[in-house]
Design a protein around this motif. Sequence first.
Motif, PDB file in Angstrom:
ATOM      1  N   ARG A 277       4.189   9.138  12.058  1.00 55.40           N
ATOM      2  CA  ARG A 277       5.077   7.979  12.132  1.00 55.40           C
ATOM      3  C   ARG A 277       4.599   6.845  11.236  1.00 55.40           C
ATOM      4  O   ARG A 277       5.397   6.123  10.660  1.00 55.40           O
ATOM      5  N   ARG A 278       3.284   6.700  11.145  1.00 54.30           N
ATOM      6  CA  ARG A 278       2.717   5.538  10.463  1.00 54.30           C
ATOM      7  C   ARG A 278       2.602   5.694   8.957  1.00 54.30           C
ATOM      8  O   ARG A 278       2.795   4.756   8.207  1.00 54.30           O
ATOM      9  N   ARG A 279       2.234   6.907   8.523  1.00 51.37           N
ATOM     10  CA  ARG A 279       1.893   7.040   7.103  1.00 51.37           C
ATOM     11  C   ARG A 279       3.128   7.174   6.234  1.00 51.37           C
ATOM     12  O   ARG A 279       4.149   7.700   6.645  1.00 51.37           O
ATOM     13  N   ASP A 280       2.996   6.703   4.982  1.00 49.24           N
ATOM     14  CA  ASP A 280       4.055   6.913   4.006  1.00 49.24           C
ATOM     15  C   ASP A 280       4.075   8.387   3.622  1.00 49.24           C
ATOM     16  O   ASP A 280       3.041   9.025   3.559  1.00 49.24           O
ATOM     17  N   ALA A 281       5.280   8.897   3.402  1.00 48.15           N
ATOM     18  CA  ALA A 281       5.393  10.324   3.086  1.00 48.15           C
ATOM     19  C   ALA A 281       5.269  10.550   1.586  1.00 48.15           C
ATOM     20  O   ALA A 281       5.677   9.743   0.800  1.00 48.15           O
TER      21      ALA A 281
ATOM     22  N   ARG B  10       2.802  -3.375  -0.491  1.00 46.00           N
ATOM     23  CA  ARG B  10       1.463  -3.494  -1.056  1.00 46.00           C
ATOM     24  C   ARG B  10       0.728  -2.181  -0.867  1.00 46.00           C
ATOM     25  O   ARG B  10       0.855  -1.538   0.176  1.00 46.00           O
ATOM     26  N   TYR B  11      -0.019  -1.781  -1.875  1.00 46.89           N
ATOM     27  CA  TYR B  11      -0.969  -0.678  -1.726  1.00 46.89           C
ATOM     28  C   TYR B  11      -2.343  -1.291  -1.921  1.00 46.89           C
ATOM     29  O   TYR B  11      -2.771  -1.496  -3.050  1.00 46.89           O
ATOM     30  N   THR B  42       9.386   3.168  -5.561  1.00 48.01           N
ATOM     31  CA  THR B  42       8.889   2.687  -4.265  1.00 48.01           C
ATOM     32  C   THR B  42      10.018   2.051  -3.467  1.00 48.01           C
ATOM     33  O   THR B  42      10.162   2.284  -2.265  1.00 48.01           O
ATOM     34  N   THR B  43      10.836   1.242  -4.162  1.00 48.86           N
ATOM     35  CA  THR B  43      11.960   0.600  -3.474  1.00 48.86           C
ATOM     36  C   THR B  43      12.921   1.648  -2.921  1.00 48.86           C
ATOM     37  O   THR B  43      13.371   1.564  -1.777  1.00 48.86           O
ATOM     38  N   MET B  44      13.215   2.664  -3.742  1.00 42.88           N
ATOM     39  CA  MET B  44      14.145   3.705  -3.293  1.00 42.88           C
ATOM     40  C   MET B  44      13.574   4.472  -2.103  1.00 42.88           C
ATOM     41  O   MET B  44      14.301   4.838  -1.190  1.00 42.88           O
ATOM     42  N   ARG B  45      12.266   4.704  -2.139  1.00 42.72           N
ATOM     43  CA  ARG B  45      11.642   5.417  -1.025  1.00 42.72           C
ATOM     44  C   ARG B  45      11.702   4.577   0.246  1.00 42.72           C
ATOM     45  O   ARG B  45      11.860   5.113   1.354  1.00 42.72           O
ATOM     46  N   MET B  46      11.621   3.248   0.088  1.00 41.17           N
ATOM     47  CA  MET B  46      11.713   2.392   1.273  1.00 41.17           C
ATOM     48  C   MET B  46      13.126   2.385   1.854  1.00 41.17           C
ATOM     49  O   MET B  46      13.304   2.269   3.053  1.00 41.17           O
ATOM     50  N   ILE B  47      14.129   2.532   0.970  1.00 40.88           N
ATOM     51  CA  ILE B  47      15.514   2.534   1.457  1.00 40.88           C
ATOM     52  C   ILE B  47      15.723   3.684   2.443  1.00 40.88           C
ATOM     53  O   ILE B  47      16.361   3.518   3.481  1.00 40.88           O
ATOM     54  N   ILE B  48      15.157   4.849   2.137  1.00 39.68           N
ATOM     55  CA  ILE B  48      15.356   5.973   3.049  1.00 39.68           C
ATOM     56  C   ILE B  48      14.142   6.194   3.962  1.00 39.68           C
ATOM     57  O   ILE B  48      13.991   7.257   4.561  1.00 39.68           O
ATOM     58  N   LEU B  50      10.960   6.626   3.593  1.00 35.48           N
ATOM     59  CA  LEU B  50       9.793   7.463   3.306  1.00 35.48           C
ATOM     60  C   LEU B  50       8.533   6.601   3.243  1.00 35.48           C
ATOM     61  O   LEU B  50       7.466   7.020   3.686  1.00 35.48           O
ATOM     62  N   ASP B  51       8.675   5.406   2.671  1.00 35.03           N
ATOM     63  CA  ASP B  51       7.598   4.421   2.697  1.00 35.03           C
ATOM     64  C   ASP B  51       8.067   3.281   3.590  1.00 35.03           C
ATOM     65  O   ASP B  51       9.245   2.947   3.588  1.00 35.03           O
TER      66      ASP B  51
END
Lengths: 281, 304
Positions: A277-281, B10-11, B42-48, B50-51
């Motif tokens: 749940r926590r980690r980025d995929a 942020r990473y 990164t932005t696109m991954r946040m939309i769905i 994944l991040d």
Amino acid sequence: MTVTEIVRPMSIPRMSDAEVAAVHVSAPRVIRSEWLKMRTLRSSWLTMALAIASVPGIGIAIAWSTERDWANMRVREKGHFDPLGDPLSGFNLAQLAIGVLAILIVAGEYSGGMIRATLAAVPKRVPVLAAKVFVFTTLTLVTMLPTAILTFFVSEHILSAVHIQTSWSTPNVSRIVIGVALYLTVVAALAMGIGAIVRNVAGGIGAFVGILLVLPVIAEALPQTWGDRINKWLPSNAGQALMSVASDNTTLSPWRGFIVFSAYAVGTLIVAAVLLRRRDA
Amino acid sequence: MIEATGLIKRYGEKVAVDDLSFSVRPGIVTGFLGPNGAGKSTTMRMIIGLDSPSAGKVTVNGRLYAQHRAPLHEVGALLEAKAVHNGRSARNHLLVLAATCGISARRVDELLDLVGLSAVGSKRIGGFSLGMGQRLGIAAALLGDPATLILDEPVNGLDPDGILWIRNLLRTLANEGRTVLVSSHLMAEMALTADHLLVIGRGRLIADVSVADFIREASSGLVDVRTPDGDRLREVLVGPTVHVTSTAPGRLQVSGLTSDQIGDLAAAEGIRLHELIPQQASLEEAFMDLTHDSLEYQRSDEVA
């Protein structure tokens, strides 16, 4: 637009309103998807075939060679032979195959990037892990239970030629035979938890082998007073208590050991779910 | 409709996405433009989902992506990195995804057909070319008949035929009223594909403009004229706000007038024009100007 271009409209297939209304994620559907995932990889079939074949394959080979050799065996050698446990010792290979396949099912999604498609389809994430565990532990149980029982009856039949067989109704026998399947089922769950935490096939298999197979060997080197207290709590030692005839102070009682082993698996899976749940995929 | 508000990722020390706020509207193709490493993926991954964002949020049709009961019907995504298992066949890959929310096998076959992969549907994905992989990714994105499409560099590695196919697809999807967000680091491609641009650099929003406005602003205002009557034309055109220079006999460069105005004035005087070309700065140049300060990996000799 200042740049003109020729647009050739395409006909993109649409879903009907009825189809749209029926489309949503549900637990049975995620389970179906995971079952389909497992069935559609060649590695699953090969590894599962190895797991299934190893128990009767090794069991029958041991029973048959013992039966052939019985007349020539020395008394001490005869005394060492365990007509129940020895023909079931193929579970050692089966647990390796099942552990590897469990890790492939979970961590294998990370090597090619499939996990991104999976989590985009099921963004709540934890149902994916739950479905994987459900599918593979069920498969392990329903294949390994008949396999273990079959191995028992065939090898006892072979051994009956030299009158050293044991029977299903003998105390502890049914528990031990069924225990092989139960142990392997929990091995599957534990390995999936490890795979989900490590997220890398090679690393996951390394961790699995280290924890289940290497740790007990290293622990043997402990001084006896320490070893007697610690070794029985190691995951595989605890789990294999279910397959031992008698328990003493160096082992846990069969069901207690099994519960401890299951607790390791559940604990690992809970950590895996939280990290998922926590980690980025 | 995609809405991002104060999106930050942020990473560790590095800020990949820095306080992005934007909305992507349905019915048009929105280009997500920026140099490599600008934070588009990164932005696109946040939309769905994944991040997960370090701060801020992004919603799709008013909800976080994960809260939709049929995510694949909300958003179809083609991400830059392949999202497949190489050992599985193309058809089985789609069936696996379809199964999660009850999409039929018939629809899987329709989409394989649409992207031209029917013949190789039973082949393992591992043997696919880059273009075939992209087509499979498109089929996966369209699987749930989604209201929103997010495509990360969809034309990467495609041949001209494939690029044209993608352009047609995006245009068709937008015409059907869907929300289409497509990223690229190539301005020229965006000029052909998109109606609206979100330009980002170093994780920050640099511009939120229509493609038409962007091109207009990018043009220099100079008009090239070729005429056998150069001296006469110069006299007619020159004025307080109009400059005319000549690079060669019969060739004029005019600033301060549009090509329409020049043509009309010349016609009124009976002056023959052989060429009349409004000069546009190249779109790539305009894009470079816009993003110059935000290039992540700048050559040291370029740093002013």
